[in-house]
Scaffold this active site. Sequence first.
Site, PDB file in Angstrom:
ATOM      1  CE1 TYR B 109      -1.399   2.773  -0.083  1.00  8.39           C
ATOM      2  CE2 TYR B 109      -1.416   5.009  -0.977  1.00  8.39           C
ATOM      3  CZ  TYR B 109      -1.486   4.153   0.091  1.00  8.39           C
ATOM      4  OH  TYR B 109      -1.655   4.666   1.355  1.00  8.39           O
ATOM      5  CD  GLU B 197      -2.465   2.493   3.749  1.00  6.68           C
ATOM      6  OE1 GLU B 197      -2.563   1.583   4.595  1.00  6.68           O
ATOM      7  OE2 GLU B 197      -1.396   2.862   3.234  1.00  6.68           O
TER       8      GLU B 197
END
Lengths: 290, 390
Positions: B109, B197
């Site tokens: 991530y 993101e």
Amino acid sequence: MSILVNKDTKVIVQGFTGKEGSFHAEQCLAYGTQIVGGVTPNKGGEEHLGKPVFNTVAQAVNATSATVSMIFVPPAFVADAVMEAADAGIELAVIITEGAPVRDMQKAKAYAQKKGMMSIGPNCPGIITAGECKIGIMPGMIFKKGSVGLISKSGTLTYEGANQVCQEGYGISTAVGIGGDPIIGLSYKQLLPMFEADPQTKAIVLIGEIGGDLEIQAAAFIKEHITKPVVAFIAGQSAPKGKRMGHAGAIVSGGAGTAAEKMAALEAAGVYVVKSPAQIGKKIAEVLGK
Amino acid sequence: MNVHEYQAKEIFAKYGVAIPRGFVANTPKEAVENAKKLGGKIWVVKAQIHAGGRGLGGGVKLARSLEEVEQLASEILGMTLVTHQTGPEGKLVKKVYIEEGVDIADELYLGVVLDRAKEMPVIMASTEGGMAIEEVASKTPEKIIKVAVDPAIGFQGFHGRALAFGLGLKKEEMGNFIKFASALYSVYMENDAELIEINPLVKTGKGDFIALDGKMGFDDSALYRHADIEAMRDESEEDASEREAAQYGLSYIKLDGSVGCMVNGAGLAMGTMDTINYVGGTPANFLDVGGKANAQTVAKGFEIILQDPNVKSIFVNIFGGIVRCDRIASGILEATKLVDVKVPVIVRLDGTNAPEAAEILKSANIANVISASDLEDGAKKAVAAAKGEL
């Protein structure tokens, strides 16, 4: 006594000759604020509202010895205006303009701090020391002189809170609208010790809202350093997650910044937390015991 | 403002943030053409909506033949996708993104957001790719590495090393990763992004890093200097009432209660909702009419509030500062002529020229316009009216 500004404070207005700047500067003058001049590039040498206009903040400061600037320039020019004020030795910039880009404010605030300039806002109603000096857009007549300090992220809740306090027979020492943007100047943590040190202030009203953690920081600070009673309200208990409630910073993101967690932290710090803004005045009356 | 995955990836590509090759499609036929252009034997068909959790909701599927691409695209296009971020009503899928398959060795991530406490961007990385980051943050916060970057110095090698060591990357992978993170920081800063993101960020078998997903949000106040991003706006993804309100300078958010609210100022608008709850009711909306309210904006406000069939009463709560209450009162009267308001309207006007306003409302004597003395009184009356008890 009061905090930050009083009847002797000399103020200039950046964006002086614009529509908003003119209207509010006139209102401030009527309140008794010592507005000693203003800045509008290319209008230096003119006179506006009976006060001199300068091309640069440096010229205005040299000529008037102003220490505070009230900023009304359009959003795209706010950072430039704040940094010009800091560069010219202004001590406190009160930034009224709404809609300044976050990245610009980040840069401007970092530079202001380097230069030792304090700031209030952006996107805020300003600061008022009742009966002495109004630097901003709040309706002056509701702020009666008294013993309660007020710090609020919201403009209209500042008015609501101050009005209730005054109707209960107390008044306001100084009220500061700090704004609800993601990056702001002076916050609770810097203003609380000023009210603690101010002999005129007997109690403090703290009005917060969802988003960010300034109220949590305030709670920790109050617990350690504030002896005066604090009454608090946090707006947005009924706000849905992930939705921006008007103010750029008023958003519960990733489950953080909720009203519930802020209220719990303040309560744990000994603050009198009210669940509805309609109870601010009554709670102050109860705490200060008439 | 938010953009679709394919648009975020277009921006990534401009800055050298590696992405899989892919093309957006509006029809199954176009999807097949895109798959042919990409070549290979495996493709991913991805629903394009402004919400996370698309995979779990059935909006992201793997295709192993061109026939399968066509079939999946026709299934996904036109479906109403429900994810944890769309709400129960879901979102209609109007575009699919056809992407080449990627060799996945590991899923990470990587994100960039503003750290409001530090007042600078913070890059967040985690080995827990593919999971909802909120969940990782609450259950295993130690698995999120956060590195704040002071814009005065920009992204430096030490920032990159702190992230890479935190992720436990191998020596030979670090260079690639640091280049990737640095490029992503540039994307964030140069486009006035509010949030980026990448979940998951894929590490390939060769040790390359590729953004398998991409989510971007932008600072609305800075859009004036990013015409290219403004052009990516997909109005169909935004709430129609909220957009309509915004055109009139009103800030509106629909909620699910029965008391409509019209207030000046965001803080007082939230405080009004809270007071309605406190006295036992439920707010139907957040509505800030702003500092320049007039008859037209008040009328528009009524109209938007009344589009919601759940609204049983309206509470107008104005604390006049620069806004004069007498003008608002006249505005309310005019608005009731412009819009057919059938529900009770509770009006609380305080501040500048409040006595004159009270007089205006009193002499107009409209049956369903009821005056309130203060915030709590107004909230109580509005709640009672919504319950049919007033």
